[in-house]
Design an enzyme around this catalytic site. Structure first.
Site, PDB file in Angstrom:
ATOM      1  CG  ASP A 128      -4.332   5.534   6.994  1.00  0.00           C
ATOM      2  OD1 ASP A 128      -3.174   5.333   7.396  1.00  0.00           O
ATOM      3  OD2 ASP A 128      -4.758   5.069   5.919  1.00  0.00           O
TER       4      ASP A 128
ATOM      5  CB  SER B 136      -0.948   0.026   1.203  1.00  0.00           C
ATOM      6  OG  SER B 136      -0.229  -0.031   2.422  1.00  0.00           O
TER       7      SER B 136
ATOM      8  CG  HIS C 190      -1.175   3.972   4.615  1.00  0.00           C
ATOM      9  ND1 HIS C 190      -2.397   3.465   4.994  1.00  0.00           N
ATOM     10  CD2 HIS C 190      -0.536   2.984   3.942  1.00  0.00           C
ATOM     11  CE1 HIS C 190      -2.499   2.209   4.570  1.00  0.00           C
ATOM     12  NE2 HIS C 190      -1.389   1.897   3.939  1.00  0.00           N
TER      13      HIS C 190
END
Length: 358
Positions: free
Chosen positions: A333, A41, A336
């Site tokens: 978040d 991610s 990340h």
């Protein structure tokens, strides 16, 4: 080659002396023809959007600081590291996903990302949340090469493949999620033996990528996983301190992957290929420990919701408000970093590592 490295290093120094961002190396002529990315991610610009997986973020407030406030599937409030790498090398402003995106010939010629959020080198990791395994990312790369040949012709395509810059960034989900969160691996593996499992997968991946034509590979190490907001919340006690076991696992992985890269570089069939280890552990840890030095104020929780646990579907505009000033936050978040933190990390990468590859 040494002369080229010296010139690049000198340019980086001049940029610092003049106050210019170090990754603005060359805005008129690209330093490599393409950037090609594999991983999770951190470097996924939207490949998960079309998958039946909970690991998606193609909805607000993700992308609130992206062009047009668009939630593209990037796991941040704006750009991600590979966007900054591609633009810093003078190639293009954004690096697109390969899956579910209408790619133009120019997109193919200048590179794409095959990365899939929440994947890993543990074969079990992508299965748990139904994302793209690293082995399948190589299959997509093989498909991409055929498309490249159709557009550029075999000779030019071969040149692009051999001169492109390859980024591998994966492993955090293996440790944070598969090992420490699920019961599936901790029963059979202690931390060192689990790290060995990951290193075996990473070594095999690099060998296959080299066999497919890659010659300039940047291998990104793991961040201080125990200091990520969600890991503080689940493992850091009442004070939400950095969780030491997760950080130990990341440090051990980083040490072992450097050993493996050194070993691979000595193998005869790897001759002509440069693999450079890129450390992000220390720069991110420094940002977390001394946020004020980098212009941040909050480094222990994310901007989305409470900042303690919200990520992917829990970070959505219907149930989670965002902070009033995201520029003050290291994390977007609970997992990340923000675009601004990513920018600082990539700046450090250009300062210290890419001169050995580009």
């Amino acid at each position: 080659m040494e002369g080229k490295r010296l010139l690049v290093s000198l340019f980086v120094c001049i940029c610092h002396m003049s106050g210019t961002l170090a990754y603005s190396w060359n805005q008129t002529k690209p330093m490599v023809p393409a950037v090609i990315v594999f991983g999770d991610s951190i470097v996924d610009p939207g490949n998960n959007n079309q998958l039946k997986t909970p690991i998606r973020c193609n909805f607000p407030p993700y992308g609130q600081n992206f062009y047009g406030h668009q939630a593209t599937g990037r796991f941040s409030n704006g750009k991600i590291p590979t966007d900054f790498i591609a633009s810093g090398l003078g190639i293009k402003d954004l690096l697109p996903p390969y899956v579910g995106y209408e790619l133009t010939p120019e997109d193919i010629l200048t590179g794409v990302s095959f990365a899939s959020g929440a994947t890993g080198f543990d074969p079990l990791t992508p299965v748990i949340v139904n994302v793209i395994p690293m082995t399948d990312q190589l299959k997509l790369f093989a498909e991409y090469k055929e498309k490249l040949k159709a557009i550029a012709g075999e000779q030019k395509a071969a040149t692009i493949i051999s001169e492109a810059f390859y980024v591998i960034c994966v492993g955090t989900d293996d440790i944070a999620n598969t090992y420490f969160t699920t019961p599936f691996r901790v029963i059979d593996y202690d931390i060192p033996s689990y790290v060995d499992l990951l290193i075996s997968g990473a070594s095999s991946f690099m060998k296959q990528l080299q066999a497919m034509g890659a010659r300039k590979i940047g291998y990104v190490g793991l961040p201080p996983i125990g200091c990520v907001p969600s890991q503080r919340t689940v493992g850091g006690g009442p004070e939400r301190a950095c969780e030491p076991k997760r950080n130990y696992a990341a440090q051990l992985y980083n040490y072992r992957i450097q050993e493996e890269i050194d070993k691979l570089q000595k193998e005869p069939n790897i001759e002509g290929t440069s693999i450079v280890y890129i450390d992000i552990y220390n720069i991110l840890l420094d940002i977390i420990k001394r946020p004020e030095v980098y212009g941040f104020e909050e480094a222990t929780k994310g901007c989305c919701g409470t900042g303690l646990i919200e990520v992917t579907k829990l970070c959505n505009s219907e149930t989670a408000k965002t902070c009033s000033d995201v520029s003050k936050y290291v994390f977007w978040d609970s997992y990340h970093p923000t675009e601004r933190a990513y920018k600082a990390i990539v700046n450090n990468i250009f300062d210290n590592y890419l001169q050995y590859l580009i």
